[in-house]
Design a protein around this motif. Structure first.
Motif, PDB file in Angstrom:
ATOM      1  N   LYS A 138       1.167  -1.243  -0.213  1.00 33.79           N
ATOM      2  CA  LYS A 138       0.033   0.457  -0.116  1.00 33.79           C
ATOM      3  C   LYS A 138       0.605   1.065   0.273  1.00 33.79           C
ATOM      4  CE  LYS A 138      -0.462  -0.119   5.316  1.00 33.79           C
ATOM      5  NZ  LYS A 138      -1.454  -0.428   6.273  1.00 33.79           N
ATOM      6  N   ASN A 139       2.181   1.204   0.085  1.00 36.21           N
ATOM      7  CA  ASN A 139       2.977   2.639   0.345  1.00 36.21           C
ATOM      8  C   ASN A 139       3.758   2.076  -0.625  1.00 36.21           C
ATOM      9  OD1 ASN A 139       2.183   2.898   2.701  1.00 36.21           O
ATOM     10  ND2 ASN A 139       3.223   1.535   4.125  1.00 36.21           N
ATOM     11  N   THR A 140       3.737   1.235  -1.961  1.00 37.88           N
ATOM     12  CA  THR A 140       4.962   1.772  -2.730  1.00 37.88           C
ATOM     13  C   THR A 140       3.977   1.339  -3.776  1.00 37.88           C
ATOM     14  OG1 THR A 140       5.960  -0.619  -2.539  1.00 37.88           O
ATOM     15  CG2 THR A 140       7.014   0.794  -1.283  1.00 37.88           C
ATOM     16  N   SER A 141       4.595   2.264  -5.131  1.00 36.81           N
ATOM     17  CA  SER A 141       3.956   1.548  -5.944  1.00 36.81           C
ATOM     18  C   SER A 141       5.229   0.947  -7.216  1.00 36.81           C
ATOM     19  CB  SER A 141       3.738   2.912  -7.254  1.00 36.81           C
ATOM     20  OG  SER A 141       4.211   3.620  -7.420  1.00 36.81           O
ATOM     21  N   PHE A 142       6.279   0.239  -6.653  1.00 38.12           N
ATOM     22  CA  PHE A 142       7.757  -0.308  -7.275  1.00 38.12           C
ATOM     23  C   PHE A 142       7.532  -1.868  -6.469  1.00 38.12           C
ATOM     24  CE2 PHE A 142       8.936   3.027  -4.884  1.00 38.12           C
ATOM     25  CZ  PHE A 142       9.588   2.095  -3.825  1.00 38.12           C
ATOM     26  N   TYR A 143       8.235  -2.497  -8.014  1.00 47.66           N
ATOM     27  CA  TYR A 143       9.082  -3.838  -7.148  1.00 47.66           C
ATOM     28  C   TYR A 143      10.489  -3.509  -6.899  1.00 47.66           C
ATOM     29  CZ  TYR A 143       5.084  -5.717  -8.871  1.00 47.66           C
ATOM     30  OH  TYR A 143       3.607  -6.019  -9.429  1.00 47.66           O
ATOM     31  N   GLU A 144      11.624  -4.274  -5.624  1.00 46.86           N
ATOM     32  CA  GLU A 144      12.634  -3.592  -6.035  1.00 46.86           C
ATOM     33  C   GLU A 144      13.210  -4.626  -4.957  1.00 46.86           C
ATOM     34  OE1 GLU A 144      15.073   0.084  -3.875  1.00 46.86           O
ATOM     35  OE2 GLU A 144      13.443  -1.112  -2.634  1.00 46.86           O
ATOM     36  N   PHE A 145      14.559  -4.709  -5.152  1.00 47.95           N
ATOM     37  CA  PHE A 145      15.512  -5.839  -4.991  1.00 47.95           C
ATOM     38  C   PHE A 145      17.167  -5.376  -5.144  1.00 47.95           C
ATOM     39  CE2 PHE A 145      14.606  -6.113  -9.880  1.00 47.95           C
ATOM     40  CZ  PHE A 145      16.202  -6.344 -10.505  1.00 47.95           C
ATOM     41  N   MET A 146      17.561  -6.272  -4.797  1.00 51.44           N
ATOM     42  CA  MET A 146      19.526  -5.672  -4.911  1.00 51.44           C
ATOM     43  C   MET A 146      20.030  -6.577  -5.994  1.00 51.44           C
ATOM     44  SD  MET A 146      20.116  -4.373  -0.728  1.00 51.44           S
ATOM     45  CE  MET A 146      21.655  -4.114  -0.873  1.00 51.44           C
ATOM     46  N   VAL A 147      21.384  -5.802  -6.595  1.00 53.59           N
ATOM     47  CA  VAL A 147      21.907  -6.506  -7.491  1.00 53.59           C
ATOM     48  C   VAL A 147      23.132  -6.602  -6.794  1.00 53.59           C
ATOM     49  CG1 VAL A 147      23.392  -7.242  -9.243  1.00 53.59           C
ATOM     50  CG2 VAL A 147      20.785  -6.506  -9.393  1.00 53.59           C
ATOM     51  N   GLY A 148      24.707  -7.549  -5.895  1.00 51.03           N
ATOM     52  CA  GLY A 148      25.689  -7.034  -5.727  1.00 51.03           C
ATOM     53  C   GLY A 148      26.593  -8.038  -6.228  1.00 51.03           C
ATOM     54  N   LEU A 149      27.817  -6.821  -6.637  1.00 47.95           N
ATOM     55  CA  LEU A 149      28.736  -7.307  -6.998  1.00 47.95           C
ATOM     56  C   LEU A 149      29.943  -7.584  -6.133  1.00 47.95           C
ATOM     57  CD1 LEU A 149      27.980  -4.861  -9.866  1.00 47.95           C
ATOM     58  CD2 LEU A 149      27.951  -7.257 -10.249  1.00 47.95           C
ATOM     59  N   ASP A 150      30.907  -8.428  -6.620  1.00 52.92           N
ATOM     60  CA  ASP A 150      31.940  -9.380  -5.826  1.00 52.92           C
ATOM     61  C   ASP A 150      33.325  -8.786  -6.328  1.00 52.92           C
ATOM     62  OD1 ASP A 150      33.356  -9.590  -3.528  1.00 52.92           O
ATOM     63  OD2 ASP A 150      33.976 -11.902  -4.744  1.00 52.92           O
ATOM     64  N   LEU A 151      33.251  -7.671  -5.569  1.00 54.66           N
ATOM     65  CA  LEU A 151      35.141  -6.802  -6.040  1.00 54.66           C
ATOM     66  C   LEU A 151      36.660  -7.018  -6.013  1.00 54.66           C
ATOM     67  CD1 LEU A 151      32.756  -3.420  -6.547  1.00 54.66           C
ATOM     68  CD2 LEU A 151      33.164  -4.483  -8.813  1.00 54.66           C
ATOM     69  N   ILE A 152      37.284  -7.029  -6.793  1.00 51.87           N
ATOM     70  CA  ILE A 152      38.417  -7.161  -6.528  1.00 51.87           C
ATOM     71  C   ILE A 152      39.574  -6.384  -6.472  1.00 51.87           C
ATOM     72  CG2 ILE A 152      40.872  -8.126  -6.729  1.00 51.87           C
ATOM     73  CD1 ILE A 152      39.440 -10.492  -8.603  1.00 51.87           C
ATOM     74  N   ARG A 153      39.562  -5.765  -5.285  1.00 52.65           N
ATOM     75  CA  ARG A 153      40.538  -4.658  -4.510  1.00 52.65           C
ATOM     76  C   ARG A 153      42.794  -4.677  -4.711  1.00 52.65           C
ATOM     77  NH1 ARG A 153      37.663  -3.120   1.080  1.00 52.65           N
ATOM     78  NH2 ARG A 153      39.487  -0.773   0.856  1.00 52.65           N
ATOM     79  N   ILE A 154      42.177  -3.876  -5.682  1.00 49.19           N
ATOM     80  CA  ILE A 154      43.915  -3.669  -5.991  1.00 49.19           C
ATOM     81  C   ILE A 154      44.497  -1.971  -5.190  1.00 49.19           C
ATOM     82  CG2 ILE A 154      45.575  -3.281  -7.863  1.00 49.19           C
ATOM     83  CD1 ILE A 154      44.227  -6.327  -7.066  1.00 49.19           C
ATOM     84  N   ARG A 155      44.954  -2.223  -4.213  1.00 50.67           N
ATOM     85  CA  ARG A 155      45.315  -0.590  -3.759  1.00 50.67           C
ATOM     86  C   ARG A 155      47.179  -1.290  -3.908  1.00 50.67           C
ATOM     87  NH1 ARG A 155      43.352   1.627   1.162  1.00 50.67           N
ATOM     88  NH2 ARG A 155      41.438   1.705  -0.019  1.00 50.67           N
ATOM     89  N   ASP A 156      47.551  -0.113  -4.472  1.00 54.73           N
ATOM     90  CA  ASP A 156      49.073  -0.106  -4.700  1.00 54.73           C
ATOM     91  C   ASP A 156      50.260  -1.072  -5.232  1.00 54.73           C
ATOM     92  OD1 ASP A 156      49.720   2.443  -3.107  1.00 54.73           O
ATOM     93  OD2 ASP A 156      49.462   1.431  -1.185  1.00 54.73           O
TER      94      ASP A 156
END
Length: 164
Positions: free
Chosen positions: A35-53
């Protein structure tokens, strides 16, 4: 040799590398109309590799929220409150993250495979009551919509001002 597709977001501090494999993509957190929303929602997660220096700095999972209008015509990319793929990035870095999300939703065959597998799993589920059938049908409709996304369908609702 098996070459993998990858995308890199270069930030001031590190490189965030997304390697296009099914194990690096997750879809969860479905919310349906109420009753409070007029949309469907979900999350997409992406596994990222981090490279520093120029050294491995670890992995992190970053998320983006996707909202789909009630009529399934428009997709809105929303920045989540936590672990956002857009967090701590300046305008150019956020634009690179937007490019990654566009690629994922429109062109990535791996993403489409993940979605197709989810559709198959839902179809195999043993639903026993009217509520479960309704929920399964909604999830199927949302996921099937993800198989045919164009750049014109996507609207980004991301703050692009420099906050980093």
């Amino acid at each position: 040799m098996n070459m993998l597709e990858s995308k890199v977001i270069q930030t001031r501090f590190e490189k965030e590398i997304f390697i296009e494999e099914k194990s690096n993509i997750e879809i969860n957190g479905f919310h349906t109309l109420d009753k409070n929303t007029s949309f469907y929602e979900f999350m997409v997660g992406l596994d990222l590799i981090r490279i520093r220096d120029n050294e491995y700095y670890g992995n992190k999972t970053s998320y983006v929220n996707i909202r789909i209008s009630e009529d399934f015509q428009s997709l809105f990319v929303i920045e989540p409150d936590v672990q956002s793929v857009f967090a701590i990035k300046n305008k150019q870095e956020k634009e690179a993250a937007i490019e990654l999300i566009q690629y994922l939703l429109v062109d990535s065959q791996t993403f489409k495979q993940v979605v197709s597998e989810m559709i198959s799993n839902i179809k195999r589920e043993n639903v026993v009551n009217v509520f479960e059938v309704k929920e399964a049908n909604i999830k199927l409709a949302v996921l099937e919509r993800l198989l045919n996304v164009s750049n014109e369908d996507i609207k980004f609702m991301i703050r692009l001002e420099n906050i980093a």
